[in-house]
Structure formats: C-alpha cells, structure tokens
Scaffold this motif. Structure first.
Motif, PDB file in Angstrom:
ATOM      1  N   UNK A   1       0.834  -1.209   0.000  1.00  0.00           N
ATOM      2  CA  UNK A   1       0.000   0.000   0.000  1.00  0.00           C
ATOM      3  C   UNK A   1       0.863   1.252   0.000  1.00  0.00           C
ATOM      4  N   UNK A   2       1.850   1.301   0.890  1.00  0.00           N
ATOM      5  CA  UNK A   2       2.711   2.491   0.972  1.00  0.00           C
ATOM      6  C   UNK A   2       3.534   2.670  -0.307  1.00  0.00           C
ATOM      7  N   UNK A   3       4.025   1.576  -0.867  1.00  0.00           N
ATOM      8  CA  UNK A   3       4.781   1.673  -2.116  1.00  0.00           C
ATOM      9  C   UNK A   3       3.950   2.265  -3.230  1.00  0.00           C
TER      10      UNK A   3
ATOM     11  N   UNK B   1       4.316  -0.024  -8.993  1.00  0.00           N
ATOM     12  CA  UNK B   1       3.270  -0.810  -9.627  1.00  0.00           C
ATOM     13  C   UNK B   1       2.882  -1.979  -8.728  1.00  0.00           C
ATOM     14  N   UNK B   2       1.585  -2.206  -8.612  1.00  0.00           N
ATOM     15  CA  UNK B   2       1.076  -3.346  -7.862  1.00  0.00           C
ATOM     16  C   UNK B   2       0.706  -4.418  -8.883  1.00  0.00           C
ATOM     17  N   UNK B   3       1.381  -5.556  -8.792  1.00  0.00           N
ATOM     18  CA  UNK B   3       1.139  -6.634  -9.748  1.00  0.00           C
ATOM     19  C   UNK B   3       0.163  -7.656  -9.173  1.00  0.00           C
TER      20      UNK B   3
ATOM     21  N   UNK C   1      -0.594  -9.027  -5.188  1.00  0.00           N
ATOM     22  CA  UNK C   1      -1.912  -9.100  -4.559  1.00  0.00           C
ATOM     23  C   UNK C   1      -2.190 -10.529  -4.093  1.00  0.00           C
ATOM     24  N   UNK C   2      -1.864 -11.505  -4.929  1.00  0.00           N
ATOM     25  CA  UNK C   2      -2.063 -12.909  -4.546  1.00  0.00           C
ATOM     26  C   UNK C   2      -1.194 -13.247  -3.335  1.00  0.00           C
TER      27      UNK C   2
END
Length: 131
Positions: free
Chosen positions: A91-93, A100-102, A106-107
C-alpha cells in the motif's frame, strides 16, 4: 450464565488487543516510508537527518508498544500477525512511491493475510474445546 458473559468480555478484550496490534503494525510499517525517503536524500543533509530521526522515533514507539502487546498476547500469535506489514508495504509503495502493484503481489498479500487469519483463529477453536 456468568461463564458466557466472561467469554464475551474476554473476546472483546482480545479483539481490542488485536486491533491495537494491527494499529501498531501499521505504525511500524511507516518506518519503511521514512527510511526509503531518507535514502533519497544527500547523506547528513537536514532532510536526511529529519527523515532518519522520524524512522528512529517510529521504531522507538513500536518497540515500547510491542512490549505492551506481547504482555497480553502470546508471542507466537503477535509475531504471526506481523506478516501483515507485507500488505502495508504494498500500500505504501503504491501511495507514496508510485510503485506498480502486480497480480502476483496481490495474490501473495492475500495468502499472507489468509495465513494470519487462519493462525489467529485456530487458537480460539482449541480454547473452546479444552474448556
């Protein structure tokens, strides 16, 4: 009847301790923001010292509060819940560093959270069986 009431009070107290633990872990995760921001500043500049000082302050508060939490929770439970800082890191990143959130992140975070939930609730079922 009083036994049921005692269990309800105990569960509310336990829920309060878990809530405090997770607020504390959120605070702890802020140290990563300060350290990453400090690393982008020239060494010993005012900004570096201020950000590094904030990181140390967060870690100091965390260390004191952690001791209070583990007085009230088994260390194994508290430490297992510490894994949620992975989620806060994602979240902070994303929020502060536009990372980028991949899908794999998330998994992975979902697996970590599922493990924390399973571990944390496993003791409740065993406690009910023993009594």
């Amino acid at each position: 009847m009083s036994e049921g009431f005692g269990n309800g009070v105990r569960r509310r107290a336990s829920a309060g301790i878990f809530a405090a633990l997770h607020v504390l872990l959120l605070v702890y995760s802020l140290s990563g923001i300060f350290s990453k921001l400090a690393s982008s500043q020239p060494f010993l500049s005012f900004e570096f010292v201020a950000l590094y000082g904030c990181m140390l302050l967060v870690l100091f508060v965390y260390a004191i509060a952690w001791q209070q939490i583990i007085k009230r929770l088994p260390l194994s439970v508290a430490f297992a819940n510490k894994a949620v800082t992975v989620v806060w890191g994602i979240v902070w990143g994303f929020m502060f560093f536009h990372e980028q959130v991949t899908a794999s992140m998330v998994v992975g975070a979902a697996i970590v959270m599922a493990g924390v939930v399973l571990y944390s609730t496993d003791g409740d079922e065993k406690d009910g069986e023993e009594k």
